[in-house]
Design an enzyme around this catalytic site. Structure first.
Site, PDB file in Angstrom:
ATOM      1  N   SER A 125      16.460   6.228  -1.319  1.00  0.00           N
ATOM      2  CA  SER A 125      15.928   6.641  -0.023  1.00  0.00           C
ATOM      3  C   SER A 125      16.815   6.132   1.102  1.00  0.00           C
ATOM      4  CB  SER A 125      14.527   6.056   0.119  1.00  0.00           C
ATOM      5  OG  SER A 125      14.088   6.139   1.448  1.00  0.00           O
ATOM      6  N   TYR A 150       8.045  -1.379  -0.692  1.00  0.00           N
ATOM      7  CA  TYR A 150       8.485  -0.079  -1.206  1.00  0.00           C
ATOM      8  C   TYR A 150      10.007   0.072  -1.018  1.00  0.00           C
ATOM      9  CZ  TYR A 150      10.038   4.693  -0.655  1.00  0.00           C
ATOM     10  OH  TYR A 150      10.796   5.834  -0.718  1.00  0.00           O
ATOM     11  N   LYS A 154      13.518   0.221  -3.773  1.00  0.00           N
ATOM     12  CA  LYS A 154      14.644   1.170  -3.814  1.00  0.00           C
ATOM     13  C   LYS A 154      15.975   0.392  -3.798  1.00  0.00           C
ATOM     14  CE  LYS A 154      12.222   4.833  -4.158  1.00  0.00           C
ATOM     15  NZ  LYS A 154      12.141   5.472  -5.479  1.00  0.00           N
TER      16      LYS A 154
HETATM   17  C1  UD1 Z   1       8.651   7.177   5.462  1.00  0.00           C
HETATM   18  C2  UD1 Z   1       9.178   5.843   5.086  1.00  0.00           C
HETATM   19  C3  UD1 Z   1      10.339   5.992   4.157  1.00  0.00           C
HETATM   20  C4  UD1 Z   1       9.900   6.714   2.921  1.00  0.00           C
HETATM   21  C5  UD1 Z   1       9.254   8.009   3.282  1.00  0.00           C
HETATM   22  C6  UD1 Z   1       8.586   8.489   1.998  1.00  0.00           C
HETATM   23  C7  UD1 Z   1       8.713   4.341   6.940  1.00  0.00           C
HETATM   24  C8  UD1 Z   1       9.298   3.548   8.027  1.00  0.00           C
HETATM   25  N1  UD1 Z   1       9.550   5.108   6.262  1.00  0.00           N
HETATM   26  O1  UD1 Z   1       9.663   7.872   6.184  1.00  0.00           O
HETATM   27  O2  UD1 Z   1      10.816   4.756   3.780  1.00  0.00           O
HETATM   28  O3  UD1 Z   1      10.998   6.935   2.072  1.00  0.00           O
HETATM   29  O4  UD1 Z   1       8.267   7.870   4.291  1.00  0.00           O
HETATM   30  O5  UD1 Z   1       7.747   9.530   2.201  1.00  0.00           O
HETATM   31  O6  UD1 Z   1       7.536   4.302   6.725  1.00  0.00           O
HETATM   32  N2  UD1 Z   1       4.927  10.542  12.509  1.00  0.00           N
HETATM   33  C9  UD1 Z   1       4.005  10.772  13.523  1.00  0.00           C
HETATM   34  N3  UD1 Z   1       2.707  10.961  13.172  1.00  0.00           N
HETATM   35  C10 UD1 Z   1       2.273  10.961  11.881  1.00  0.00           C
HETATM   36  C11 UD1 Z   1       3.225  10.717  10.844  1.00  0.00           C
HETATM   37  C12 UD1 Z   1       4.533  10.519  11.199  1.00  0.00           C
HETATM   38  O7  UD1 Z   1       4.367  10.787  14.706  1.00  0.00           O
HETATM   39  O8  UD1 Z   1       1.071  11.124  11.648  1.00  0.00           O
HETATM   40  C13 UD1 Z   1       6.346  10.345  12.858  1.00  0.00           C
HETATM   41  C14 UD1 Z   1       6.891   8.995  12.450  1.00  0.00           C
HETATM   42  O9  UD1 Z   1       6.734   8.066  13.465  1.00  0.00           O
HETATM   43  C15 UD1 Z   1       8.360   9.345  12.194  1.00  0.00           C
HETATM   44  C16 UD1 Z   1       8.339  10.796  11.739  1.00  0.00           C
HETATM   45  O10 UD1 Z   1       7.087  11.310  12.151  1.00  0.00           O
HETATM   46  O11 UD1 Z   1       9.074   9.294  13.392  1.00  0.00           O
HETATM   47  C17 UD1 Z   1       8.476  10.931  10.241  1.00  0.00           C
HETATM   48  O12 UD1 Z   1       7.511  10.112   9.617  1.00  0.00           O
HETATM   49  P1  UD1 Z   1       7.246  10.148   8.043  1.00  0.00           P
HETATM   50  O13 UD1 Z   1       7.057  11.546   7.614  1.00  0.00           O
HETATM   51  O14 UD1 Z   1       6.168   9.167   7.751  1.00  0.00           O
HETATM   52  O15 UD1 Z   1       8.628   9.678   7.424  1.00  0.00           O
HETATM   53  P2  UD1 Z   1       9.463   8.329   7.664  1.00  0.00           P
HETATM   54  O16 UD1 Z   1       8.693   7.348   8.412  1.00  0.00           O
HETATM   55  O17 UD1 Z   1      10.776   8.728   8.216  1.00  0.00           O
END
Ligand code: UD1
Length: 338
Positions: A125, A150, A154
């Site tokens: 990841s 987690y 990795k």
């Molecule tokens: C997350 C994990 C990453 C993991 C991946 C697996 C973290 C910091 N990173 O990635 O290590 O490999 O999931 O699935 O947790 N967001 C919102 N509202 C929401 C959900 C997300 O605003 O309800 C935003 C988050 O702040 C982020 C973006 O959307 O900026 C993507 O979020 P997400 O899909 O959870 O992925 P990561 O955080 O990048």
């Protein structure tokens, strides 16, 4: 050739099984069904007209793994997806994550040591980079202290494989560092099936649009980015799945330059949360109910891949756009809620 896919009923695993079968590989899936359903086999069969072999097995069972390999000595390659992946859960239950993600990897590698062909593809990841100092992120960017157990699994996982490859030159492995996989198969026969409240952005968006969730919370708009929301590299899961077949063929054809290699899998393009929402609204023709809330702990400001290494050395490139991926995610959400 027979390929073992662990976690092959999961989100990325199932899409990879489809691509493997389409390329003529014989697939054996191991899955413990802890976060997947056997119904996924129907979806795979509907797309490829072939039902993969499936064995329910928990890779934490060393005896079970040994027994499996005794019966499948002719495996030509292993693609290892099976792992727990919820960041928040790992913070609250670290030992569960270390026990599952590390033990399963060690047992697999121990049994593979007895095989004729030791070809291993590992699901890693972009989380290993943390907040990288330079964007886009290259594979030689330093691995940062993990933000969660987690993420640590990795990093440790990659180290375990690197050490294994160092002492046994017959071992060949590629670690694929995924950026943010989204979307579903264009047939809408398989896709992401989060259990409970989704933690990731895109399933939360589609579930809000379909009415299961009331409102999407956008975690922070005060980041130092053009629109203040975090930037990620959203990659269509089918593009990601195809990269696994390319990586496997690289090992099978002895085309690898070292016996442990690492590649980023992303589009190379960063999109903000608000851009992702706009893309979804455009392709779905719906208006999404969302509101800006505070930052989520542990989120990095921006992460997107430098893809030159994967493009040139692996010879793989993404084909789908953010809009394509969002449209497929929406088709899938609509199909499963019918
Ligand atoms: C997350 C994990 C990453 C993991 C991946 C697996 C973290 C910091 N990173 O990635 O290590 O490999 O999931 O699935 O947790 N967001 C919102 N509202 C929401 C959900 C997300 O605003 O309800 C935003 C988050 O702040 C982020 C973006 O959307 O900026 C993507 O979020 P997400 O899909 O959870 O992925 P990561 O955080 O990048």
């Amino acid at each position: 050739m027979k390929i073992l896919v662990t976690g092959g009923l999961g989100y990325i695993g199932s899409h990879t099984v489809v691509e493997l079968q389409s390329e003529g590989f014989e697939v054996v899936i191991i899955d413990d069904l802890s976060n997947a359903s056997e119904k996924v086999l129907d979806g795979i069969e509907a797309i490829t007209h072939k039902r993969p072999i499936f064995e329910k097995l928990d890779l934490k069972s060393k005896i079970g793994v040994t027994d499996f390999f005794k019966r499948h000595k002719d495996i030509g390659g292993v693609i290892h997806f099976a792992a727990y992946k919820a960041v928040g859960e790992s913070v609250n239950n670290p030992l569960m994550y270390y026990e599952n993600n590390i033990n399963s990897l060690v047992y697999l590698l121990q049994e593979m040591a007895q095989l004729d062909k030791k070809n291993f593809i590992f699901s890693s990841s972009c989380t290993v980079y943390g907040q990288a100092d330079k964007l886009p992120i290259t594979e030689d960017a330093p691995v940062k202290p993990a933000e969660s157990p987690y993420g640590n699994t990795k990093q440790i996982g990659e180290e375990i494989i690197r050490d294994t490859c160092r002492v046994d030159q017959d071992f060949k492995s590629i670690a694929l560092r995924y950026f943010n996989p989204i979307g579903a198969h264009p047939s809408a026969e398989i896709g992401e099936l989060p259990i409970g409240v989704p933690q990731n952005l895109v399933p939360y968006i589609t579930q809000t649009a379909i009415g299961i969730r009331e409102q999407l919370s956008v975690f922070g708009n005060d980041y130092p980015t053009p629109d203040g929301t975090c930037i990620r590299d959203y990659i269509h899961v089918v593009d990601l799945a195809k990269a696994h077949v390319v990586a496997l063929n690289r090992l099978l054809g002895n085309k690898n330059e070292a016996n442990f290699e690492v590649f980023n899998l992303g589009t190379g393009k960063g999109s903000s949360v608000l851009e992702a929402i706009k893309s979804f609204e455009k392709v779905s023709g719906t208006k999404l109910n969302y509101k800006i809330v505070g930052r989520r702990e542990g989120d990095v400001t921006a992460a997107y891949a430098e893809t030159t290494k994967a493009n040139t050395i692996l010879g793989w490139k993404t084909k789908s756009s953010l809009d394509d991926a969002m449209a497929s995610a929406w088709r899938w959400e609509q199909r499963i809620r019918k």
